[in-house]
Design a protein around this motif. Structure first.
Motif, mmCIF file in Angstrom:
data_model
loop_
_atom_site.group_PDB
_atom_site.id
_atom_site.type_symbol
_atom_site.label_atom_id
_atom_site.label_comp_id
_atom_site.label_asym_id
_atom_site.label_seq_id
_atom_site.Cartn_x
_atom_site.Cartn_y
_atom_site.Cartn_z
ATOM 1 N N LYS A 102 -7.833 11.462 0.835
ATOM 2 C CA LYS A 102 -7.106 12.691 0.170
ATOM 3 C C LYS A 102 -5.478 12.282 0.579
ATOM 4 O O LYS A 102 -5.266 11.635 1.817
ATOM 5 C CB LYS A 102 -7.469 13.783 0.768
ATOM 6 C CG LYS A 102 -8.828 14.447 -0.019
ATOM 7 C CD LYS A 102 -8.511 15.849 -0.143
ATOM 8 C CE LYS A 102 -9.507 16.326 -1.150
ATOM 9 N NZ LYS A 102 -11.098 16.362 -0.625
ATOM 10 N N ARG A 103 -4.685 12.576 -0.442
ATOM 11 C CA ARG A 103 -3.126 12.399 0.391
ATOM 12 C C ARG A 103 -3.156 13.020 1.775
ATOM 13 O O ARG A 103 -3.230 14.194 1.737
ATOM 14 C CB ARG A 103 -2.347 13.126 -0.836
ATOM 15 C CG ARG A 103 -0.839 12.838 -0.641
ATOM 16 C CD ARG A 103 -0.180 13.098 -1.908
ATOM 17 N NE ARG A 103 0.721 12.096 -2.296
ATOM 18 C CZ ARG A 103 1.845 11.804 -1.709
ATOM 19 N NH1 ARG A 103 2.231 12.218 -0.682
ATOM 20 N NH2 ARG A 103 2.574 10.667 -2.461
ATOM 21 N N GLN A 104 -2.277 12.462 2.674
ATOM 22 C CA GLN A 104 -2.228 13.074 3.634
ATOM 23 C C GLN A 104 -1.445 14.343 3.860
ATOM 24 O O GLN A 104 -1.649 15.151 4.309
ATOM 25 C CB GLN A 104 -1.609 11.881 4.691
ATOM 26 C CG GLN A 104 -1.709 12.691 6.134
ATOM 27 C CD GLN A 104 -1.010 11.648 7.001
ATOM 28 O OE1 GLN A 104 -1.395 11.264 8.118
ATOM 29 N NE2 GLN A 104 0.254 11.298 6.662
ATOM 30 N N LEU A 120 1.027 -1.092 0.058
ATOM 31 C CA LEU A 120 0.027 0.010 -0.041
ATOM 32 C C LEU A 120 0.862 1.268 -0.001
ATOM 33 O O LEU A 120 2.062 1.342 0.373
ATOM 34 C CB LEU A 120 -0.990 0.039 1.226
ATOM 35 C CG LEU A 120 -0.651 0.579 2.492
ATOM 36 C CD1 LEU A 120 -1.977 0.652 3.318
ATOM 37 C CD2 LEU A 120 0.120 -0.691 3.288
ATOM 38 N N ASP A 121 0.197 2.254 -0.403
ATOM 39 C CA ASP A 121 0.902 3.580 -0.273
ATOM 40 C C ASP A 121 1.151 4.177 0.704
ATOM 41 O O ASP A 121 0.358 4.073 1.775
ATOM 42 C CB ASP A 121 0.108 4.716 -1.644
ATOM 43 C CG ASP A 121 0.437 4.453 -2.958
ATOM 44 O OD1 ASP A 121 0.894 3.401 -3.118
ATOM 45 O OD2 ASP A 121 -0.382 4.892 -3.648
ATOM 46 N N ALA A 122 2.185 5.265 0.840
ATOM 47 C CA ALA A 122 2.680 5.737 2.153
ATOM 48 C C ALA A 122 1.814 7.081 2.479
ATOM 49 O O ALA A 122 1.781 7.239 3.757
ATOM 50 C CB ALA A 122 4.165 6.213 2.220
ATOM 51 N N ASP A 123 1.030 7.400 1.496
ATOM 52 C CA ASP A 123 0.341 8.655 1.665
ATOM 53 C C ASP A 123 -1.045 8.544 2.386
ATOM 54 O O ASP A 123 -1.847 9.431 2.359
ATOM 55 C CB ASP A 123 0.404 9.514 0.615
ATOM 56 C CG ASP A 123 -0.444 8.844 -0.491
ATOM 57 O OD1 ASP A 123 -0.878 7.697 -0.412
ATOM 58 O OD2 ASP A 123 -0.478 9.188 -1.894
ATOM 59 N N MET A 124 -1.442 7.451 2.967
ATOM 60 C CA MET A 124 -2.641 7.214 3.558
ATOM 61 C C MET A 124 -3.998 7.135 2.559
ATOM 62 O O MET A 124 -5.147 7.040 2.792
ATOM 63 C CB MET A 124 -3.078 7.916 4.635
ATOM 64 C CG MET A 124 -1.838 7.904 5.801
ATOM 65 S SD MET A 124 -2.194 6.528 6.989
ATOM 66 C CE MET A 124 -3.426 7.031 8.036
ATOM 67 N N GLN A 125 -3.602 7.213 1.118
ATOM 68 C CA GLN A 125 -4.689 7.313 0.147
ATOM 69 C C GLN A 125 -5.318 5.828 0.119
ATOM 70 O O GLN A 125 -6.458 5.613 -0.253
ATOM 71 C CB GLN A 125 -4.181 7.705 -1.200
ATOM 72 C CG GLN A 125 -3.868 9.170 -1.216
ATOM 73 C CD GLN A 125 -3.897 9.798 -2.522
ATOM 74 O OE1 GLN A 125 -2.932 9.454 -3.150
ATOM 75 N NE2 GLN A 125 -4.986 10.346 -3.178
ATOM 76 N N HIS A 126 -4.481 4.796 0.433
ATOM 77 C CA HIS A 126 -4.994 3.369 0.506
ATOM 78 C C HIS A 126 -5.233 3.243 1.978
ATOM 79 O O HIS A 126 -4.501 3.093 2.618
ATOM 80 C CB HIS A 126 -4.075 2.604 0.094
ATOM 81 C CG HIS A 126 -3.705 2.824 -1.438
ATOM 82 N ND1 HIS A 126 -2.237 1.907 -1.964
ATOM 83 C CD2 HIS A 126 -4.109 2.992 -2.420
ATOM 84 C CE1 HIS A 126 -2.506 2.166 -3.144
ATOM 85 N NE2 HIS A 126 -3.480 3.049 -3.440
HETATM 86 MG MG MG Z 1 -1.116 8.611 -3.545
#
Ligand code: MG
Ligand code: UDP
Length: 322
Positions: free
Chosen positions: A207-209, A101-107
């Motif tokens: 949303k991207r954190q 999963l992505d690092a930016d909390m979008q997932h």
């Molecule tokens: Mg992202």
């Protein structure tokens, strides 16, 4: 989708979570703490793949690794891109299943227990499909839908629109994936191609954190091209179709011109139509040469057999080579 009865029974084993990070210093703290809470009933490892970040991402990861045995990391010698970072995670993870999963909390990490539950039911791939009606910009939404439409038109492997790189893979699938020695990666397509019992879970992206997207327009186009050209040679065949189409139109036009010349005294005007058709056919030819060039370039790169990534630093022992 197969019925549950055909699937194997429960197996509560080690979970690996792979997080590709490129300049995500502002985000990894949050995702790390969230993951440790969510994963707790299971034995787990969190594998950070630092994709050549130029901010303190790696320092923060190392700090986590010092305090927490479950944290592993690899750091690349430069930025190799999201897909290659995911590949490294898949190659090096040692869990019985691997979740990326992505690092930016979008997932949303909250979905992880659900992914694990489906895995325990016996599914070997649990992938997620993004509901793009919320939290996705207008341009991104249109671009993504167009991409999946094009991809599915061209490719023999059909991929659900909105499929994300947020998924769980069983060890069996991971081992198969490791065998595919492709240079230009499009993991969504590769996982789909591999098969096994797959289950899709829809999700609404957050949303991207913090920070900005690391996917520039150029990178998106590259990924889209990789997606299409890795799974189909149909674009090459389009040139044959256009060739026939234009040859046939020229033939009809020729008949018409002969008729005009023999049976009417219409003077031939038509400079504009001439220029338009020359430019049009010229344009089509360039596109076709471009498509051929794209495949040729791909062959060239694949042929060099370079690794997908180079590791500069890691705390994983007995690391396998890429
Ligand atoms: Mg992202
Ligand atoms: N990422 C990466 N290498 C890159 C670009 C992105 O490892 O060259 C990571 C990034 O840190 C993030 C994930 O890939 O964890 C998805 O990237 P991003 O959120 O920027 O893409 P978007 O969600 O905007 O498509």
């Amino acid at each position: 989708m197969p019925g549950k009865s055909s699937l194997s029974g429960s197996k509560k084993n080690m979970v690996s979570v792979v997080i590709p990070c490129y300049n995500e210093a502002e985000n990894i703290g949050e995702i790390y703490h969230k993951l440790t809470k969510l994963l707790n009933p299971h034995p787990y490892e969190i594998l950070f793949v630092d994709d050549g970040s130029s901010d303190p991402t790696l320092d923060i990861i190392k700090q986590f690794a010092r305090d927490d045995q479950a944290v592993r990391y690899v750091s690349f010698s430069r930025n190799f891109g999201h897909q290659n970072a995911l590949k490294a995670g898949i190659d090096l993870a040692c869990g019985d299943c691997v979740i990326s999963l992505d690092a930016d909390m979008q997932h949303p990490p909250e979905l992880i227990p659900e992914l694990i539950r489906k895995w325990e039911e016996g599914y070997e791939v649990v992938y997620t499909v993004r509901d793009d009606r919320k939290n996705i910009g207008f341009f991104d939404r249109i671009a993504s839908r167009t991409f999946y439409r094009l991809l599915n038109f061209f490719s023999e492997t059909k991929i659900e629109p909105g499929s994300a790189d947020f998924r769980l893979l069983d060890r069996k699938v991971v081992e198969e994936l490791k065998k595919l020695g492709e240079h230009d990666l499009f993991l969504r397509g590769m996982v789909n191609w591999i098969g096994f019992q797959q289950y899709a879970i829809p999700f609404v992206p957050n949303k991207r954190q913090a920070g900005k997207t690391k996917y520039s327009l150029g990178r998106r186009i590259h990924l889209a091209t990789a997606g299409i050209t890795s799974f189909s040679t149909r674009p090459l065949k389009i040139s044959i179709f256009f060739g026939f189409l234009f040859a046939f139109s020229a033939f009809l036009y020729g008949l018409y011109a002969i008729y005009e010349a023999l049976f009417t005294d219409n003077t031939i005007t038509g400079w504009a139509s001439l220029i338009v058709s020359v430019l049009f056919i010229g344009g089509i030819q360039l596109i076709m040469i471009g498509i051929v060039g794209e495949y040729l370039g791909k062959l060239f790169l694949e042929n060099k057999r370079r690794p997908n990534y180079i590791i500069r630093e890691t705390n994983i022992k007995n690391e396998q080579t890429a």
